[in-house]
Design a protein around this motif. Structure first.
Motif, PDB file in Angstrom:
ATOM      1  N   THR A 106       0.974  -0.072  -3.948  1.00  0.00           N
ATOM      2  CA  THR A 106      -0.455   0.778  -3.526  1.00  0.00           C
ATOM      3  C   THR A 106      -1.446   0.098  -4.090  1.00  0.00           C
ATOM      4  O   THR A 106      -1.048  -0.445  -5.344  1.00  0.00           O
ATOM      5  CB  THR A 106      -0.403   2.100  -3.572  1.00  0.00           C
ATOM      6  OG1 THR A 106      -0.566   2.501  -4.988  1.00  0.00           O
ATOM      7  CG2 THR A 106       1.041   2.712  -3.233  1.00  0.00           C
ATOM      8  N   TYR A 155      -3.824   1.758  -5.359  1.00  0.00           N
ATOM      9  CA  TYR A 155      -4.468   2.860  -6.015  1.00  0.00           C
ATOM     10  C   TYR A 155      -4.038   2.991  -7.549  1.00  0.00           C
ATOM     11  O   TYR A 155      -2.705   2.401  -7.889  1.00  0.00           O
ATOM     12  CB  TYR A 155      -3.929   4.080  -5.446  1.00  0.00           C
ATOM     13  CG  TYR A 155      -4.447   4.208  -3.950  1.00  0.00           C
ATOM     14  CD1 TYR A 155      -5.835   4.106  -3.602  1.00  0.00           C
ATOM     15  CD2 TYR A 155      -3.345   4.223  -3.010  1.00  0.00           C
ATOM     16  CE1 TYR A 155      -5.861   4.115  -2.390  1.00  0.00           C
ATOM     17  CE2 TYR A 155      -3.764   4.133  -1.639  1.00  0.00           C
ATOM     18  CZ  TYR A 155      -4.947   4.127  -1.211  1.00  0.00           C
ATOM     19  OH  TYR A 155      -5.236   4.177   0.043  1.00  0.00           O
ATOM     20  N   MET A 206      -4.285   8.225  -9.939  1.00  0.00           N
ATOM     21  CA  MET A 206      -4.594   8.645  -8.532  1.00  0.00           C
ATOM     22  C   MET A 206      -3.394   9.371  -8.090  1.00  0.00           C
ATOM     23  O   MET A 206      -3.112  10.208  -7.341  1.00  0.00           O
ATOM     24  CB  MET A 206      -5.494   7.927  -7.810  1.00  0.00           C
ATOM     25  CG  MET A 206      -6.994   7.689  -8.288  1.00  0.00           C
ATOM     26  SD  MET A 206      -7.567   6.630  -7.440  1.00  0.00           S
ATOM     27  CE  MET A 206      -7.705   7.236  -5.867  1.00  0.00           C
ATOM     28  N   LEU A 207      -2.374   8.513  -8.144  1.00  0.00           N
ATOM     29  CA  LEU A 207      -1.014   8.849  -7.532  1.00  0.00           C
ATOM     30  C   LEU A 207      -0.416  10.159  -8.041  1.00  0.00           C
ATOM     31  O   LEU A 207       0.125  10.929  -7.560  1.00  0.00           O
ATOM     32  CB  LEU A 207      -0.083   7.473  -7.563  1.00  0.00           C
ATOM     33  CG  LEU A 207      -0.600   6.415  -6.534  1.00  0.00           C
ATOM     34  CD1 LEU A 207       0.544   5.257  -6.940  1.00  0.00           C
ATOM     35  CD2 LEU A 207      -0.418   6.468  -5.272  1.00  0.00           C
ATOM     36  N   ALA A 263      -1.942  13.037  -6.769  1.00  0.00           N
ATOM     37  CA  ALA A 263      -1.718  13.129  -5.383  1.00  0.00           C
ATOM     38  C   ALA A 263      -0.193  13.760  -5.127  1.00  0.00           C
ATOM     39  O   ALA A 263       0.030  14.458  -4.407  1.00  0.00           O
ATOM     40  CB  ALA A 263      -1.711  12.018  -4.637  1.00  0.00           C
ATOM     41  N   VAL A 309      -3.882  10.508  -0.847  1.00  0.00           N
ATOM     42  CA  VAL A 309      -4.750   9.498  -1.632  1.00  0.00           C
ATOM     43  C   VAL A 309      -5.754   8.821  -0.633  1.00  0.00           C
ATOM     44  O   VAL A 309      -6.986   8.804  -0.962  1.00  0.00           O
ATOM     45  CB  VAL A 309      -3.956   8.547  -2.390  1.00  0.00           C
ATOM     46  CG1 VAL A 309      -4.922   7.606  -2.877  1.00  0.00           C
ATOM     47  CG2 VAL A 309      -3.245   9.124  -3.363  1.00  0.00           C
ATOM     48  N   GLU A 310      -5.217   8.462   0.475  1.00  0.00           N
ATOM     49  CA  GLU A 310      -6.147   7.776   1.555  1.00  0.00           C
ATOM     50  C   GLU A 310      -7.081   8.620   1.942  1.00  0.00           C
ATOM     51  O   GLU A 310      -8.347   8.161   2.225  1.00  0.00           O
ATOM     52  CB  GLU A 310      -5.342   7.284   2.678  1.00  0.00           C
ATOM     53  CG  GLU A 310      -4.534   5.955   2.150  1.00  0.00           C
ATOM     54  CD  GLU A 310      -3.310   5.434   3.239  1.00  0.00           C
ATOM     55  OE1 GLU A 310      -3.341   5.881   4.292  1.00  0.00           O
ATOM     56  OE2 GLU A 310      -2.419   4.482   2.897  1.00  0.00           O
ATOM     57  N   THR A 322      -8.711  11.053   0.577  1.00  0.00           N
ATOM     58  CA  THR A 322      -9.637  11.334  -0.496  1.00  0.00           C
ATOM     59  C   THR A 322     -10.450  10.424  -0.955  1.00  0.00           C
ATOM     60  O   THR A 322     -11.018  10.607  -1.849  1.00  0.00           O
ATOM     61  CB  THR A 322      -8.979  12.269  -1.735  1.00  0.00           C
ATOM     62  OG1 THR A 322      -7.846  11.681  -2.237  1.00  0.00           O
ATOM     63  CG2 THR A 322      -8.129  13.617  -0.932  1.00  0.00           C
ATOM     64  N   THR A 323      -9.987   9.120  -0.587  1.00  0.00           N
ATOM     65  CA  THR A 323     -10.728   8.008  -1.142  1.00  0.00           C
ATOM     66  C   THR A 323     -11.774   7.345  -0.026  1.00  0.00           C
ATOM     67  O   THR A 323     -11.614   7.592   1.046  1.00  0.00           O
ATOM     68  CB  THR A 323      -9.733   6.870  -1.610  1.00  0.00           C
ATOM     69  OG1 THR A 323      -9.125   6.590  -0.614  1.00  0.00           O
ATOM     70  CG2 THR A 323      -9.045   7.287  -2.833  1.00  0.00           C
TER      71      THR A 323
END
Length: 107
Positions: A12, A14, A18-19, A22, A103-104, A106-107
């Protein structure tokens, strides 16, 4: 004879933290509030018993830095009884996809 554990990995873009957040959020949303977080040699790890595909199993999430982001690996460490190898694969894929989707979103 050691049984091979079923895992899936996702590269990823990210950041590792962050992961990890999540993963914890996905577990919370799944009703799992009793999980263990740890760090070792720069990697983030989470162990949890969680319901995936309507069956509770134990999973291990491993997050480490890689060249252009992070690598997320989800392993089913203790599948529920009667879960087929294909079911194990669907469960780890489902959890990994849920983490990345969160994650996708929220970014």
């Amino acid at each position: 004879m050691k049984v091979k554990q079923t895992s899936t990995s996702r590269y990823t873009p990210y950041a590792k933290h962050m992961l990890r957040i999540a993963v914890c959020d996905v577990l919370d949303l799944a009703g799992c509030h009793d999980y263990c977080e740890s760090r070792q040699e720069g990697a983030e790890m989470v162990t949890a018993s969680v319901e995936a595909l309507d069956k509770e199993s134990e999973f291990f999430f491993h997050i480490q830095d890689c060249l252009l982001g992070s690598l997320l690996t989800v392993t089913i460490t203790r599948p529920c009884s009667g879960l087929s190898r294909a079911g194990e694969r669907r469960a780890v894929d489902n959890l990994a996809d849920r983490v990345l989707q969160l994650v996708e979103d929220t970014t």
